[in-house]
Scaffold this active site. Structure first.
Site, PDB file in Angstrom:
ATOM      1  N   VAL A 132      35.564 -23.723   7.316  1.00  0.00           N
ATOM      2  CA  VAL A 132      34.213 -24.624   7.163  1.00  0.00           C
ATOM      3  C   VAL A 132      33.053 -23.539   7.572  1.00  0.00           C
ATOM      4  O   VAL A 132      31.831 -24.162   7.137  1.00  0.00           O
ATOM      5  CB  VAL A 132      34.200 -25.729   8.104  1.00  0.00           C
ATOM      6  CG1 VAL A 132      34.908 -26.881   7.521  1.00  0.00           C
ATOM      7  CG2 VAL A 132      34.273 -25.441   9.438  1.00  0.00           C
TER       8      VAL A 132
ATOM      9  N   LYS B 245      27.413 -29.432  19.894  1.00  0.00           N
ATOM     10  CA  LYS B 245      27.966 -31.041  20.215  1.00  0.00           C
ATOM     11  C   LYS B 245      26.516 -31.836  20.212  1.00  0.00           C
ATOM     12  O   LYS B 245      26.644 -33.055  19.765  1.00  0.00           O
ATOM     13  CB  LYS B 245      28.934 -31.065  21.236  1.00  0.00           C
ATOM     14  CG  LYS B 245      30.386 -30.424  20.777  1.00  0.00           C
ATOM     15  CD  LYS B 245      31.018 -31.018  19.653  1.00  0.00           C
ATOM     16  CE  LYS B 245      32.213 -30.613  19.362  1.00  0.00           C
ATOM     17  NZ  LYS B 245      32.974 -30.759  18.224  1.00  0.00           N
TER      18      LYS B 245
ATOM     19  N   SER C  42      31.496 -34.839  21.079  1.00  0.00           N
ATOM     20  CA  SER C  42      32.338 -34.791  22.536  1.00  0.00           C
ATOM     21  C   SER C  42      31.502 -35.262  23.653  1.00  0.00           C
ATOM     22  O   SER C  42      30.484 -35.521  23.506  1.00  0.00           O
ATOM     23  CB  SER C  42      32.475 -33.080  22.790  1.00  0.00           C
ATOM     24  OG  SER C  42      32.674 -32.578  23.988  1.00  0.00           O
TER      25      SER C  42
ATOM     26  N   ASN D  64      35.376 -32.732  11.705  1.00  0.00           N
ATOM     27  CA  ASN D  64      36.599 -32.603  12.859  1.00  0.00           C
ATOM     28  C   ASN D  64      36.566 -31.263  13.246  1.00  0.00           C
ATOM     29  O   ASN D  64      36.821 -30.937  14.634  1.00  0.00           O
ATOM     30  CB  ASN D  64      37.708 -33.278  12.730  1.00  0.00           C
ATOM     31  CG  ASN D  64      38.574 -32.959  13.589  1.00  0.00           C
ATOM     32  OD1 ASN D  64      38.753 -33.418  14.632  1.00  0.00           O
ATOM     33  ND2 ASN D  64      39.537 -32.109  13.272  1.00  0.00           N
TER      34      ASN D  64
ATOM     35  N   TYR E 238      28.911 -24.336  23.093  1.00  0.00           N
ATOM     36  CA  TYR E 238      29.685 -25.493  22.449  1.00  0.00           C
ATOM     37  C   TYR E 238      28.828 -26.698  22.727  1.00  0.00           C
ATOM     38  O   TYR E 238      28.867 -27.545  21.761  1.00  0.00           O
ATOM     39  CB  TYR E 238      31.131 -25.614  23.520  1.00  0.00           C
ATOM     40  CG  TYR E 238      31.933 -26.630  22.887  1.00  0.00           C
ATOM     41  CD1 TYR E 238      33.030 -26.544  22.013  1.00  0.00           C
ATOM     42  CD2 TYR E 238      32.033 -27.975  23.500  1.00  0.00           C
ATOM     43  CE1 TYR E 238      33.815 -27.533  21.717  1.00  0.00           C
ATOM     44  CE2 TYR E 238      32.878 -28.981  23.199  1.00  0.00           C
ATOM     45  CZ  TYR E 238      33.829 -28.890  22.195  1.00  0.00           C
ATOM     46  OH  TYR E 238      34.602 -29.805  22.034  1.00  0.00           O
TER      47      TYR E 238
HETATM   48  P1  NAD Z   1      42.663 -28.295  17.787  1.00  0.00           P
HETATM   49  O1  NAD Z   1      42.494 -26.762  18.316  1.00  0.00           O
HETATM   50  O2  NAD Z   1      43.932 -28.855  18.010  1.00  0.00           O
HETATM   51  O3  NAD Z   1      42.090 -28.447  16.236  1.00  0.00           O
HETATM   52  C1  NAD Z   1      41.204 -27.898  15.829  1.00  0.00           C
HETATM   53  C2  NAD Z   1      41.309 -27.628  14.455  1.00  0.00           C
HETATM   54  O4  NAD Z   1      40.098 -27.050  13.931  1.00  0.00           O
HETATM   55  C3  NAD Z   1      42.457 -26.526  14.201  1.00  0.00           C
HETATM   56  O5  NAD Z   1      43.305 -26.932  13.249  1.00  0.00           O
HETATM   57  C4  NAD Z   1      41.529 -25.450  13.577  1.00  0.00           C
HETATM   58  O6  NAD Z   1      42.476 -24.616  12.838  1.00  0.00           O
HETATM   59  C5  NAD Z   1      40.771 -26.095  12.897  1.00  0.00           C
HETATM   60  N1  NAD Z   1      39.591 -25.033  12.823  1.00  0.00           N
HETATM   61  C6  NAD Z   1      39.065 -24.334  13.808  1.00  0.00           C
HETATM   62  N2  NAD Z   1      37.888 -23.499  13.151  1.00  0.00           N
HETATM   63  C7  NAD Z   1      37.904 -23.902  11.739  1.00  0.00           C
HETATM   64  C8  NAD Z   1      37.229 -23.411  10.718  1.00  0.00           C
HETATM   65  N3  NAD Z   1      36.278 -22.447  10.778  1.00  0.00           N
HETATM   66  N4  NAD Z   1      37.340 -24.080   9.490  1.00  0.00           N
HETATM   67  C9  NAD Z   1      38.395 -25.160   9.301  1.00  0.00           C
HETATM   68  N5  NAD Z   1      38.936 -25.340  10.486  1.00  0.00           N
HETATM   69  C10 NAD Z   1      39.046 -24.951  11.725  1.00  0.00           C
HETATM   70  O7  NAD Z   1      41.529 -29.137  19.007  1.00  0.00           O
HETATM   71  P2  NAD Z   1      41.083 -30.607  18.806  1.00  0.00           P
HETATM   72  O8  NAD Z   1      40.856 -31.070  20.107  1.00  0.00           O
HETATM   73  O9  NAD Z   1      42.003 -31.387  18.005  1.00  0.00           O
HETATM   74  O10 NAD Z   1      39.472 -30.420  18.150  1.00  0.00           O
HETATM   75  C11 NAD Z   1      39.017 -31.508  17.257  1.00  0.00           C
HETATM   76  C12 NAD Z   1      37.807 -31.597  17.443  1.00  0.00           C
HETATM   77  O11 NAD Z   1      37.651 -32.450  18.595  1.00  0.00           O
HETATM   78  C13 NAD Z   1      36.998 -30.423  17.590  1.00  0.00           C
HETATM   79  O12 NAD Z   1      35.626 -30.669  16.993  1.00  0.00           O
HETATM   80  C14 NAD Z   1      36.584 -30.507  19.166  1.00  0.00           C
HETATM   81  O13 NAD Z   1      35.392 -29.765  19.525  1.00  0.00           O
HETATM   82  C15 NAD Z   1      36.563 -31.953  19.560  1.00  0.00           C
HETATM   83  N6  NAD Z   1      36.738 -32.368  20.913  1.00  0.00           N
HETATM   84  C16 NAD Z   1      37.931 -32.214  21.364  1.00  0.00           C
HETATM   85  C17 NAD Z   1      38.100 -32.441  22.652  1.00  0.00           C
HETATM   86  C18 NAD Z   1      39.665 -32.151  23.584  1.00  0.00           C
HETATM   87  O14 NAD Z   1      39.717 -32.279  24.788  1.00  0.00           O
HETATM   88  N7  NAD Z   1      40.647 -31.823  22.756  1.00  0.00           N
HETATM   89  C19 NAD Z   1      37.302 -33.132  23.385  1.00  0.00           C
HETATM   90  C20 NAD Z   1      36.029 -33.209  22.708  1.00  0.00           C
HETATM   91  C21 NAD Z   1      35.753 -32.722  21.388  1.00  0.00           C
END
Ligand code: NAD
Length: 278
Positions: free
Chosen positions: A86, A186, A169, A116, A182
């Site tokens: 992305v 967000k 987030s 996402n 971060y």
């Molecule tokens: P995750 O690491 O399991 O998944 C993140 C995905 O994003 C991965 O598959 C990764 O390959 C992909 N990604 C990273 N850089 C990318 C790029 N440049 N282009 C395309 N894809 C890319 O983590 P997650 O927790 O499932 O994260 C999903 C979303 O949720 C994120 O935006 C994260 O900030 C947010 N989030 C997660 C949490 C948590 O506690 N896990 C809390 C708040 C927000």
């Protein structure tokens, strides 16, 4: 197993009673999800497929995208995968066009965009690599959401229920030491969501955000279990980490045709973390 059949039967039941007008079904709709090969993105892809949507799965690596598509197909759902980083401006438009062409059959179609993709790159302000981590954080989690939404806009305009759901987030409403890049990204997601909700509202397109709390995903897997348990007990009223599927249900809710009067909203899926005072 894909729950489509049961779901559609329920829908028929609703309409035969004639008590409600708005659909809680995304069956037949086309959705594109970024970062869909892991965690919250993957759970969202599975849930939408389970509800009968046609799912455009995108992520960084072909094999990971393929695995998600294979799991959905095996369960009887409809999905197709594309590699998409992305942060690559030129590729975004191409992949959005491909998802819409696949999803629509004769006429390209894209109804729902789920922004996402995310990375966690903790860094203190005086770290030597701070600026690099800032640039990546903002590129992946904020600029990308703007770019994909711009690319998807012509298709969303053609939908009867155009929906954008941006993943923010708890860091979208508060802050943590070592997380300023971060957190800034967000918070930016919340601002982007609200402004676009106002701008696109007159066209009937809704733009909302989901704010996950601590969730068991790739992003948090390196945190030792005892630290997770301690954190959850101290900070989260529901006293545990959430699952990716619990977040996916928040995304689905905002993406439903029936959610047509909800826009500019930040839906926290955080076990109550951000409303806890003591
Ligand atoms: P995750 O690491 O399991 O998944 C993140 C995905 O994003 C991965 O598959 C990764 O390959 C992909 N990604 C990273 N850089 C990318 C790029 N440049 N282009 C395309 N894809 C890319 O983590 P997650 O927790 O499932 O994260 C999903 C979303 O949720 C994120 O935006 C994260 O900030 C947010 N989030 C997660 C949490 C948590 O506690 N896990 C809390 C708040 C927000």
């Amino acid at each position: 197993m894909i729950g489509k059949t049961v779901f559609m039967e329920n829908n028929n039941l609703d309409s035969s009673l004639g008590l409600s007008q708005l659909s809680r079904s995304v069956a037949g709709q086309v959705v594109m999800i970024t970062g869909a090969a892991s965690g919250i993105g993957r759970a969202t892809a599975y849930l939408f497929a389970d509800q009968g949507a046609r799912v455009g799965v995108t992520d960084l690596e072909q094999k990971n995208v393929d695995a998600v598509v294979a799991a959905i197909t095996k369960a009887g759902g409809q999905a197709q995968g594309w590699v998409l980083d992305v942060t690559e401006r030129e590729t975004i438009g191409q992949v959005v066009d491909k998802v819409a062409a696949w999803g629509g059959g004769e006429e390209p179609r894209l109804d729902i965009l789920v922004n996402n993709a995310g990375v966690s790159l903790p860094t203190a302000l005086d770290d030597p690599d701070y600026e690099e981590r800032w640039d990546t954080s903002v590129a992946v989690m904020l600029t990308a959401q703007m770019l994909t939404t711009r690319a998807a806009l012509p298709y969303l305009r053609g939908s009867t229920a155009g929906r954008v759901v941006n993943i923010s987030s708890t860091e979208g409403v508060g802050g943590s030491a070592g997380a300023s890049a971060y957190t800034a990204a967000k918070h930016g997601v919340v601002g982007l969501t609200r402004s676009l909700a106002v701008e696109l509202g007159p066209e009937g397109i809704t733009v909302n955000a989901v704010g996950p709390g601590p969730i068991e995903t790739g992003m948090t897997e390196a945190i030792p279990e005892d630290m997770k348990t301690k954190f959850a007990r101290r900070r989260v009223p529901l006293r545990r980490y959430g699952t990716p599927e619990e977040v996916a249900h928040g995304v689905l809710h905002l993406a439903l045709p029936a959610s047509s009067y909800i826009t500019g909203h930040l839906l926290m899926v955080d076990g109550g973390m951000t409303i806890k005072n003591n």
